[in-house]
Design a protein around this motif. Sequence first.
Motif, PDB file in Angstrom:
ATOM      1  N   ASP A 257      78.241 -61.885  21.077  1.00 40.44           N
ATOM      2  CA  ASP A 257      76.860 -62.302  20.836  1.00 40.44           C
ATOM      3  C   ASP A 257      76.730 -63.143  19.567  1.00 40.44           C
ATOM      4  O   ASP A 257      76.085 -64.188  19.553  1.00 40.44           O
ATOM      5  N   ASP A 261      75.622 -67.038  19.356  1.00 38.80           N
ATOM      6  CA  ASP A 261      74.436 -67.468  18.614  1.00 38.80           C
ATOM      7  C   ASP A 261      74.760 -68.654  17.709  1.00 38.80           C
ATOM      8  O   ASP A 261      73.971 -69.590  17.565  1.00 38.80           O
ATOM      9  N   PRO A 332      68.113 -68.702  23.757  1.00 39.81           N
ATOM     10  CA  PRO A 332      69.452 -68.130  23.528  1.00 39.81           C
ATOM     11  C   PRO A 332      69.930 -67.214  24.646  1.00 39.81           C
ATOM     12  O   PRO A 332      71.098 -67.260  25.032  1.00 39.81           O
TER      13      PRO A 332
END
Length: 407
Positions: A257, A261, A332
């Motif tokens: 993650d 990002d 996202p």
Amino acid sequence: MSLSQVNDDQGEEEEYIELDLDKTLTWTGNAVSIQAGGEFRLPLIVPHPSILAIQFEVEGGGDIEFSLTFQDDQEETSTTLVEPVRVSDREGQLDIDTTGVCEILWSNHHAWMSSKVLSYQMQLAPKINTRMRRFRAAVISAADDYRVLMAAEAADAIDRNMRTLKQRTGDMQKAVEGLKQKEQDAAARYERYLGHVKRLEEEVLAAKAHAANAEQDLQSAKRESAAQESKLAMMHSLRQLDEKMDEKMLRTLKEADEALDLLFEAYAGAMYPHEPTEDAAEDAKGAEGAPDLRIDRAELIHLLQDFEAMGRSAPPDGLSGVFVGYAMALNPTEFKRCLGRAALVLAPSGEAALAVGLPAAPSADQQLRWLLQLLPARIANTKLPVLDVQRRVRVLAAAEHLQSLLG
């Protein structure tokens, strides 16, 4: 969809619509006889948003019942655009801003004895998408690098494929059904000519020749049918990529993650800079983190091309399924989901998978790890001309995170 009724009156000035007159389609009918109690239907396929011009009249001033329905490609049922009305003639136009099938019906059901003679002319002129033309012009004028232009064109091609996916799937389904019938016909001919060989000794040589030809047709039809069925299965699978994401793959996405990002922040707005409104800027003051960013579909493709997950030529058909259900700009969460889908489409299989250290039939998690490993593996030799220094720093940080995660 906004559709205007066919109307003879031009009371209000209409907005100017640019038409592609070179691609105008025309249907003409003269002296079409419609018997008493009968009807005449004229279906028109509308492959592009268009203007439909309608003109007809009944000879001798008699009247006929006229109506018009439209079946949108995205809808299950048809819509009545012109309610049944008895007229002797009609002239007007219809603005159709989607694709589908328009069916025109002239009914003489109300007449018990007299037939009607009808003459008509229909013209379908495609509307030119000036918004897309301006978009392409802006992209080309801003493209200082060949790679940016290729990414934008790939995004356009994917958009066109997504819009026509349903229609192409239907056409392929019809083709498969036709080839099945062709296969049955060829098999029937093969058996018939074999029977001739047994019954007619004097025609043995000729019958055997016919049987051999029929067998070739049968095998050819089987091959064509199998190939078309394979393509049809591939098109169906484009809408089911999410079903292939198992728990292990989703867990790997979660673990990556932070790195994802960083990649999102590096490429979001790299090709098409964001211009936040004053309200968005006020909301961002005092809030933790950057304002709400979105990454364009072309920017995600550019990321995949930078690290050679896909080439810079025409995108594979399978990539259309990556963006199904999402808008052009991704948040996202959508970005990560599309990256996972892209791994399922782009990861090698068979001998190509063995060549890069994967099993011949890699799992969903192995396909995702293959895609994520491209970043740390190729970061040292990859040029990033579109990204500024701050964005490149984020890419380097993402590569370090992925290297630590994937080993």
